[in-house]
Design a protein around this motif. Sequence first.
Motif, PDB file in Angstrom:
ATOM      1  N   PRO A 101      43.711 -15.017  17.838  1.00  0.00           N
ATOM      2  CA  PRO A 101      43.919 -14.995  19.285  1.00  0.00           C
ATOM      3  C   PRO A 101      44.459 -16.341  19.772  1.00  0.00           C
ATOM      4  O   PRO A 101      44.410 -17.342  19.048  1.00  0.00           O
ATOM      5  N   PRO A 102      44.970 -16.413  20.994  1.00  0.00           N
ATOM      6  CA  PRO A 102      45.392 -17.703  21.552  1.00  0.00           C
ATOM      7  C   PRO A 102      44.243 -18.692  21.514  1.00  0.00           C
ATOM      8  O   PRO A 102      43.079 -18.311  21.618  1.00  0.00           O
ATOM      9  N   PRO A 103      44.544 -19.983  21.376  1.00  0.00           N
ATOM     10  CA  PRO A 103      43.470 -20.976  21.269  1.00  0.00           C
ATOM     11  C   PRO A 103      42.674 -21.090  22.560  1.00  0.00           C
ATOM     12  O   PRO A 103      43.208 -20.934  23.660  1.00  0.00           O
ATOM     13  N   MET A 104      41.384 -21.376  22.402  1.00  0.00           N
ATOM     14  CA  MET A 104      40.505 -21.589  23.551  1.00  0.00           C
ATOM     15  C   MET A 104      40.669 -23.033  24.027  1.00  0.00           C
ATOM     16  O   MET A 104      39.962 -23.943  23.587  1.00  0.00           O
ATOM     17  N   VAL A 105      41.641 -23.258  24.898  1.00  0.00           N
ATOM     18  CA  VAL A 105      41.912 -24.593  25.429  1.00  0.00           C
ATOM     19  C   VAL A 105      42.228 -24.483  26.911  1.00  0.00           C
ATOM     20  O   VAL A 105      42.657 -23.424  27.397  1.00  0.00           O
ATOM     21  N   THR A 128      38.927 -28.548  25.046  1.00  0.00           N
ATOM     22  CA  THR A 128      38.695 -27.494  24.062  1.00  0.00           C
ATOM     23  C   THR A 128      37.278 -27.636  23.523  1.00  0.00           C
ATOM     24  O   THR A 128      36.448 -28.328  24.097  1.00  0.00           O
ATOM     25  N   GLN A 129      37.021 -26.975  22.423  1.00  0.00           N
ATOM     26  CA  GLN A 129      35.673 -26.960  21.866  1.00  0.00           C
ATOM     27  C   GLN A 129      35.723 -26.857  20.353  1.00  0.00           C
ATOM     28  O   GLN A 129      36.702 -26.374  19.778  1.00  0.00           O
ATOM     29  N   ARG A 130      34.660 -27.318  19.734  1.00  0.00           N
ATOM     30  CA  ARG A 130      34.447 -27.044  18.325  1.00  0.00           C
ATOM     31  C   ARG A 130      33.205 -26.173  18.202  1.00  0.00           C
ATOM     32  O   ARG A 130      32.146 -26.524  18.700  1.00  0.00           O
ATOM     33  N   ILE A 131      33.363 -25.034  17.552  1.00  0.00           N
ATOM     34  CA  ILE A 131      32.272 -24.089  17.375  1.00  0.00           C
ATOM     35  C   ILE A 131      31.474 -24.468  16.130  1.00  0.00           C
ATOM     36  O   ILE A 131      32.029 -24.865  15.111  1.00  0.00           O
ATOM     37  N   ALA A 167      30.527 -15.462  24.112  1.00  0.00           N
ATOM     38  CA  ALA A 167      31.759 -16.236  24.043  1.00  0.00           C
ATOM     39  C   ALA A 167      31.550 -17.626  24.639  1.00  0.00           C
ATOM     40  O   ALA A 167      30.478 -17.964  25.119  1.00  0.00           O
ATOM     41  N   SER A 168      32.611 -18.424  24.608  1.00  0.00           N
ATOM     42  CA  SER A 168      32.537 -19.793  25.103  1.00  0.00           C
ATOM     43  C   SER A 168      32.787 -19.829  26.608  1.00  0.00           C
ATOM     44  O   SER A 168      33.351 -18.892  27.184  1.00  0.00           O
ATOM     45  N   PRO A 169      32.401 -20.914  27.289  1.00  0.00           N
ATOM     46  CA  PRO A 169      32.676 -21.007  28.726  1.00  0.00           C
ATOM     47  C   PRO A 169      34.164 -21.005  29.040  1.00  0.00           C
ATOM     48  O   PRO A 169      34.567 -20.580  30.129  1.00  0.00           O
ATOM     49  N   ILE A 170      34.988 -21.471  28.130  1.00  0.00           N
ATOM     50  CA  ILE A 170      36.435 -21.434  28.362  1.00  0.00           C
ATOM     51  C   ILE A 170      36.913 -19.991  28.423  1.00  0.00           C
ATOM     52  O   ILE A 170      37.712 -19.612  29.292  1.00  0.00           O
ATOM     53  N   ALA A 171      36.412 -19.164  27.535  1.00  0.00           N
ATOM     54  CA  ALA A 171      36.809 -17.753  27.522  1.00  0.00           C
ATOM     55  C   ALA A 171      36.343 -17.034  28.776  1.00  0.00           C
ATOM     56  O   ALA A 171      37.036 -16.152  29.302  1.00  0.00           O
ATOM     57  N   TYR A 172      35.168 -17.363  29.279  1.00  0.00           N
ATOM     58  CA  TYR A 172      34.608 -16.701  30.455  1.00  0.00           C
ATOM     59  C   TYR A 172      35.223 -17.168  31.763  1.00  0.00           C
ATOM     60  O   TYR A 172      34.992 -16.570  32.811  1.00  0.00           O
ATOM     61  N   ALA A 218      35.555 -22.838   8.376  1.00  0.00           N
ATOM     62  CA  ALA A 218      35.244 -21.486   8.826  1.00  0.00           C
ATOM     63  C   ALA A 218      33.993 -21.463   9.692  1.00  0.00           C
ATOM     64  O   ALA A 218      33.902 -20.690  10.645  1.00  0.00           O
ATOM     65  N   GLU A 219      33.025 -22.302   9.369  1.00  0.00           N
ATOM     66  CA  GLU A 219      31.795 -22.340  10.148  1.00  0.00           C
ATOM     67  C   GLU A 219      31.872 -23.296  11.327  1.00  0.00           C
ATOM     68  O   GLU A 219      31.063 -23.203  12.251  1.00  0.00           O
ATOM     69  N   GLN A 220      32.848 -24.216  11.295  1.00  0.00           N
ATOM     70  CA  GLN A 220      33.001 -25.182  12.382  1.00  0.00           C
ATOM     71  C   GLN A 220      34.483 -25.314  12.761  1.00  0.00           C
ATOM     72  O   GLN A 220      35.102 -26.351  12.556  1.00  0.00           O
ATOM     73  N   PRO A 221      35.051 -24.240  13.335  1.00  0.00           N
ATOM     74  CA  PRO A 221      36.463 -24.278  13.706  1.00  0.00           C
ATOM     75  C   PRO A 221      36.664 -24.896  15.089  1.00  0.00           C
ATOM     76  O   PRO A 221      35.751 -24.962  15.911  1.00  0.00           O
ATOM     77  N   TYR A 222      37.890 -25.337  15.339  1.00  0.00           N
ATOM     78  CA  TYR A 222      38.277 -25.877  16.645  1.00  0.00           C
ATOM     79  C   TYR A 222      39.059 -24.826  17.435  1.00  0.00           C
ATOM     80  O   TYR A 222      39.833 -24.048  16.883  1.00  0.00           O
ATOM     81  N   GLY A 223      38.865 -24.843  18.760  1.00  0.00           N
ATOM     82  CA  GLY A 223      39.709 -24.045  19.650  1.00  0.00           C
ATOM     83  C   GLY A 223      39.565 -22.548  19.491  1.00  0.00           C
ATOM     84  O   GLY A 223      40.511 -21.809  19.754  1.00  0.00           O
ATOM     85  N   THR A 224      38.376 -22.080  19.097  1.00  0.00           N
ATOM     86  CA  THR A 224      38.164 -20.649  18.934  1.00  0.00           C
ATOM     87  C   THR A 224      36.913 -20.231  19.693  1.00  0.00           C
ATOM     88  O   THR A 224      36.099 -21.050  20.097  1.00  0.00           O
ATOM     89  N   ASN A 225      36.769 -18.936  19.862  1.00  0.00           N
ATOM     90  CA  ASN A 225      35.482 -18.360  20.193  1.00  0.00           C
ATOM     91  C   ASN A 225      34.653 -18.283  18.925  1.00  0.00           C
ATOM     92  O   ASN A 225      35.206 -18.343  17.814  1.00  0.00           O
TER      93      ASN A 225
END
Length: 695
Positions: free
Chosen positions: A137-141, A152-155, A219-224, A112-119
């Motif tokens: 939401p759709p994955p951030m990829v 992608t990213q890990r938050i 948000a993440s650079p992928i989202a922007y 929950a604190e370190q998810p993959y592919g999310t904002n």
Amino acid sequence: MKDRYRAAELQLGHHRAKLVPGFRIRPNWSGGRFWYATGDSFAFADPRSGTHKTGLTLEQLTAELGVEFPEAGPVEALSPDGRRVVFRKGYDLWIRVLETGEEMRLTSDGTAEQPYGTNPDQASYKMMTRRLGLPYPPPMVLWSPDSAKVLTQRIDQRGVPLMHLVESAPPGGGRPVLHSYHYAVAGDEVLPRAELIVFDAATGQAVHSKGAPLQLHFASPIAYGDAWWAGDGAAYYLEPSRDMRTLRLRRLDPVTGEVTTPVEESGPTRVDARQMASQPPNVKIIPQGVVWYSQRDGWGHLYLYGEDGVTRLTSGEWAVDQVLHADDRHVYFTATGLVPQDPYLHQVCRVALDGTGFTRITTDDLDHEVRVADDGSCFLDAASTVDTPPVTTVRDWDGTVLMEVATADPSALKATGWNPPERIKVKAADGVTDLYGVLILPHDFDPDRSYPIVDHVYPGPQTKRVSAAFDPGFLGYDGEALAALGFAVLALDGRGTPGRSKAFHDASYGAHATAGHMDDHVAALKQLAETRPWLDLTRVGVFGGSGGGYAATRAMLDHPDVFSVGVAECGSHDARFYHPLLADAYMGPLDDDVYERMANQTYADRLTGKLLLVHGELDDNVTPYLTMRLVDRLIAANKDFDLLIVPGAEHLSLGYEFYVIRRRWDYLVRHLMGEEPPKDYRLDPVVFTSDMFAG
């Protein structure tokens, strides 16, 4: 009055396309051809052959394209070749081959604190996702163009404080439900971080970025759109500093994970790669180097960073708006400030890569909304003004019209009583600066009558309120609805908003209270009334949502002699308790004294007029506590006001518009117009779909 309410409802955005055939065409490009939806059918166009077919069924469209539409779900990311999708299970990422259904797990240690592919939580819109009936939401990829790799990213949200929302009436009944999520606010030391990772789509092998984790203001650079794959096979992303005064372009090698910095720029205020937050960055990787956008000389212009140094591509007292395309000789872009009578009109231009040969491809006095073909061969161009319906064509890069696509027909819109907005030009409160906006006339306008005025505000500073095109945009429809009720409506872009010079925008830097300059609005109202005696300056109201809710309240507090009635929805009344993006980008480092002066509740004792405050209790963007802090001070000051907290509603009361919009109208009609609203009027609910996540 009931007829006026129905006419007002028809002005809202979800009705506009039905009333204006050919109004908004959104092309889906495929090899230089495109298709688009037209109500219940589809259209197909091939500019090369001149083919344009409308009224197609899905089967007929598929036959024209010569391909089947891959069946990807609403929360899956489809590869460019249509063979695979990336999706989430819990906090991890998977890949599935569509033809066989074979699945491969990419990650296994997400939490929950370190998810993959999310904002990060603060930008995940979990309440909206739930309303749409989606698990997430759709994955951030980002798929690479050859479908071989996935960026992608890990938050990492460890150490980010929690925000809490209470759902008082959960759908299943029972006790109130507490929703807790990580949410950084201005001045917080710890922000969410993102580690970038590249996965091989065939083997699942991971290459971790060797660069430092990215601090995420929101948000993440992928989202922007601040991360992308380039033609050299590498991934690129933009990384701002914490104070947003330095911007770096990073290059991530997908094989080694090495990160380099092709371009870095710093400045005394925010350094950005675009005019407005909603736009893609004006950065393009080409064989000759990096096309880079900068406001270093006070205007937004382009520079080429190449092997031989930096070449200035554009110059002048005008601004590049959006980079569209580049070939081996030119960069193509839209620009504003080239039409003397209106600095907000977009024109299509080009310049050679050595900085010579600047040319306007479009040379009219219209606003051009452009969508470029996927192969770069041409572009779809919708040309209009606020009172000229769009004519949509396909053009080549010399400006030659290859195909006529549509001419919008506003006949049905006019039948509702709609009047085209009047483009206006006034002086700012400084008596020097030219300002632009629109004045929307009431339906059934009679110059011998007297009309109350509503100032529909959105002060930025990350975007502007007024569109120069026929499409008034997301913020504009509410203003046109108020005109249908019988109000004259002003919409203005005051100093401190984007879209012009750096100095014009920076008028609000470190001074959020002057974003959009409500004193400019007051000056505009007085100037307009000098030549329009039908504008009643004794009956002036103000309305806005989100940043507009902040500005509407501020107008009531700073100018009580002008604004007597206000409606402020989901207002960001105190930036100290909002996410750091707004604060760090537009206000400067946290200073308690400065931020206290910018907070609306500081001046609660000034309220004299009628004010309605509205907020959704599940607003996970601008939390309801920003309104409640203002409420607390209003009570302490013994002020009368009206308050509507909407159970279950998110930001901008999504899902509850049918009620909140009606209450907004009722309040203005009753207290500003002096009439009684229709009894029991109910707006049709807006139907939300999963494609609202797309752009």
